[in-house]
Design a protein around this motif. Structure first.
Motif, short mmCIF file in Angstrom:
data_model
loop_
_atom_site.label_atom_id
_atom_site.label_comp_id
_atom_site.label_asym_id
_atom_site.label_seq_id
_atom_site.Cartn_x
_atom_site.Cartn_y
_atom_site.Cartn_z
N UNK A 25 -18.18 -18.62 -9.54
CA UNK A 25 -17.28 -18.25 -8.46
C UNK A 25 -17.28 -16.74 -8.28
N UNK A 26 -16.81 -16.32 -7.09
CA UNK A 26 -16.58 -14.90 -6.88
C UNK A 26 -15.48 -14.40 -7.82
N UNK A 27 -15.59 -13.16 -8.23
CA UNK A 27 -14.59 -12.55 -9.10
C UNK A 27 -13.45 -12.01 -8.25
N UNK A 28 -12.24 -12.50 -8.51
CA UNK A 28 -11.05 -12.02 -7.81
C UNK A 28 -10.48 -10.82 -8.56
N UNK A 29 -10.12 -9.78 -7.82
CA UNK A 29 -9.47 -8.61 -8.40
C UNK A 29 -8.26 -8.25 -7.54
N UNK A 30 -7.23 -7.69 -8.18
CA UNK A 30 -6.06 -7.29 -7.41
C UNK A 30 -6.23 -5.88 -6.86
N UNK A 31 -5.17 -5.34 -6.28
CA UNK A 31 -5.26 -4.02 -5.65
C UNK A 31 -5.55 -2.90 -6.64
N UNK A 32 -5.35 -3.17 -7.94
CA UNK A 32 -5.65 -2.18 -8.99
C UNK A 32 -7.00 -2.43 -9.63
N UNK A 91 -7.91 -5.07 -11.10
CA UNK A 91 -7.69 -5.80 -12.34
C UNK A 91 -7.73 -7.31 -12.07
N UNK A 92 -7.94 -8.09 -13.14
CA UNK A 92 -7.88 -9.54 -13.02
C UNK A 92 -6.46 -9.93 -12.62
N UNK A 93 -6.26 -10.68 -11.55
CA UNK A 93 -4.90 -10.99 -11.12
C UNK A 93 -4.18 -11.91 -12.10
N UNK A 94 -2.85 -11.83 -12.05
CA UNK A 94 -2.02 -12.70 -12.90
C UNK A 94 -2.25 -14.16 -12.52
N UNK A 95 -2.01 -15.03 -13.48
CA UNK A 95 -2.15 -16.47 -13.30
C UNK A 95 -0.75 -17.07 -13.14
N UNK A 96 -0.49 -17.66 -11.98
CA UNK A 96 0.81 -18.28 -11.71
C UNK A 96 0.69 -19.78 -11.94
N UNK A 97 1.28 -20.24 -13.04
CA UNK A 97 1.23 -21.66 -13.40
C UNK A 97 2.56 -22.28 -12.98
N UNK A 98 2.54 -23.02 -11.88
CA UNK A 98 3.76 -23.53 -11.27
C UNK A 98 3.95 -24.99 -11.70
N UNK A 140 -1.93 -24.26 -10.73
CA UNK A 140 -2.28 -22.90 -11.10
C UNK A 140 -2.84 -22.17 -9.89
N UNK A 141 -2.27 -20.99 -9.62
CA UNK A 141 -2.64 -20.21 -8.44
C UNK A 141 -2.84 -18.75 -8.80
N UNK A 142 -3.60 -18.05 -7.97
CA UNK A 142 -3.76 -16.59 -8.06
C UNK A 142 -3.30 -15.99 -6.74
N UNK A 143 -2.72 -14.80 -6.82
CA UNK A 143 -2.16 -14.23 -5.59
C UNK A 143 -2.45 -12.73 -5.48
N UNK A 144 -3.73 -12.35 -5.44
CA UNK A 144 -4.04 -10.93 -5.26
C UNK A 144 -3.74 -10.48 -3.83
N UNK A 145 -3.10 -9.33 -3.70
CA UNK A 145 -2.75 -8.85 -2.36
C UNK A 145 -1.80 -9.82 -1.69
N UNK A 146 -2.12 -10.20 -0.48
CA UNK A 146 -1.30 -11.17 0.26
C UNK A 146 -1.95 -12.55 0.33
N UNK A 147 -3.02 -12.72 -0.42
CA UNK A 147 -3.73 -14.00 -0.41
C UNK A 147 -3.19 -14.91 -1.51
N UNK A 148 -3.45 -16.21 -1.37
CA UNK A 148 -3.14 -17.17 -2.43
C UNK A 148 -4.37 -18.05 -2.62
N UNK A 149 -4.85 -18.09 -3.86
CA UNK A 149 -6.04 -18.88 -4.19
C UNK A 149 -5.70 -19.95 -5.22
N UNK A 150 -6.34 -21.09 -5.05
CA UNK A 150 -6.16 -22.20 -5.98
C UNK A 150 -6.93 -21.97 -7.27
N UNK A 151 -6.30 -22.32 -8.39
CA UNK A 151 -6.97 -22.26 -9.68
C UNK A 151 -7.34 -23.63 -10.20
#
Length: 292
Positions: A161-168, A170-177, A254-265
């Motif tokens: 997969x493409x590597x997701x990075x946040x605005x810094x 860095x690897x974005x936080x993992x939101x486990x809902x 499980x989701x990732x949310x770099x910037x204003x996007x939301x991606x499925x984990x």
């Protein structure tokens, strides 16, 4: 007199464990990690009910646990734009596949947890090194680790997969809902935020939907002294989790949310295989009441 080495004794012990029936294996594992034997016939706690799911999985679990086949479900539910772009899912990982990869990517396996290798600079890795890792993953029968039976139906695959990075950068936080009761309307949700997952200061913080930092610990993660602020797109995270959970009485989204996007984990139906310590212990019972 000859005495067997500790390594030999451990090997014998490990092999003996694999001969145990699933229910007994899981009961001993639960006792080791939670501190009590589970009630598998009349489960009460969250972990006990997850163990029961591991032994009697819903027929839907395998396809939706498979990190490749679940993409079709997510695309139909929330749209392809919320999928992390897939670079390649080859039948065989060859030198030519490696050569075609971009400079940064993530290598994963579809059939278990923690099969993740982040590559931020391709020049610092080799095909032989990644192939050795991939072969080790592919030869791992994930079902045998904690007897989650739906994993037996997943054909192991390697994908990139493409590597997701946040605005810094860095690897974005993992939101486990954790979503309870989605089949009867908007689910009850708790968000476990895993930050710096691949770094040296990994933290796990639990929040309610209003971003109240709860005095709850789950698994091996330490809580942050200063909790992270809510993501700017918290409502989008919760909305997407609710949609993906609506067909189930419980699932962890499980989701990732770099910037204003939301991606499925991923979707997880038996998190931690039902042997995850929860602090304080009463949370295990409270979440158990939510899982009906």
């Amino acid at each position: 007199m000859w005495q067997p080495s500790s390594a030999i004794l451990q090997l014998v012990k490990d092999n003996a464990k694999q001969l145990l029936p699933d229910a007994l294996f899981l009961s001993l594992l639960h006792r080791k990690h939670i501190g009590r034997f589970p009630r598998l016939l009349r489960p009460t706690t969250f972990n006990e009910k997850i163990l029961q799911r591991s032994l009697r999985p819903d027929p839907r679990y395998a396809a939706l646990t498979d990190k490749l086949t679940v993409r079709d479900y997510v695309k139909a539910k929330v749209g392809e734009q919320h999928l992390v772009p897939l670079i390649s899912s080859p039948d065989v990982f060859t030198q030519s596949v490696f050569d075609a990869l971009p400079n940064a990517f993530v290598m994963k396996a579809n059939h278990g947890s923690s099969f993740v290798e982040i590559v931020q600079d391709k020049s610092k890795v080799t095909f032989d090194g990644l192939r050795t890792m991939a072969n080790r993953w592919m030869s791992t029968d994930f079902y045998l680790i904690a007897r989650e039976r739906h994993y037996r139906q997943i054909r192991p695959r390697i994908f990139f997969e493409e590597l997701l990075l946040d605005e810094h950068r860095q690897i974005p936080a993992d939101y486990k809902v954790h979503c309870f009761g989605g089949k009867s309307g908007r689910p009850m949700m708790y968000i476990v935020v895993i930050s710096d997952r691949f770094g040296n200061n990994t933290r796990g913080d639990v929040f309610d939907v209003h971003w109240n930092h709860l005095d709850v610990g789950i698994g091996p993660y330490a809580r942050s002294t200063t909790p992270p602020p809510p993501p700017k797109n918290l409502n989008s995270i919760l909305d997407m989790a609710a949609v993906l959970a609506e067909d189930f009485n419980y699932v962890r989204v499980d989701l990732y949310a770099p910037g204003n996007a939301v991606y499925f984990g991923e979707l997880t139906f038996t998190p931690g295989a039902g042997v995850v310590p929860m602090r304080p212990d009463r949370v295990d019972f409270e979440w158990g009441r939510l899982l009906t």
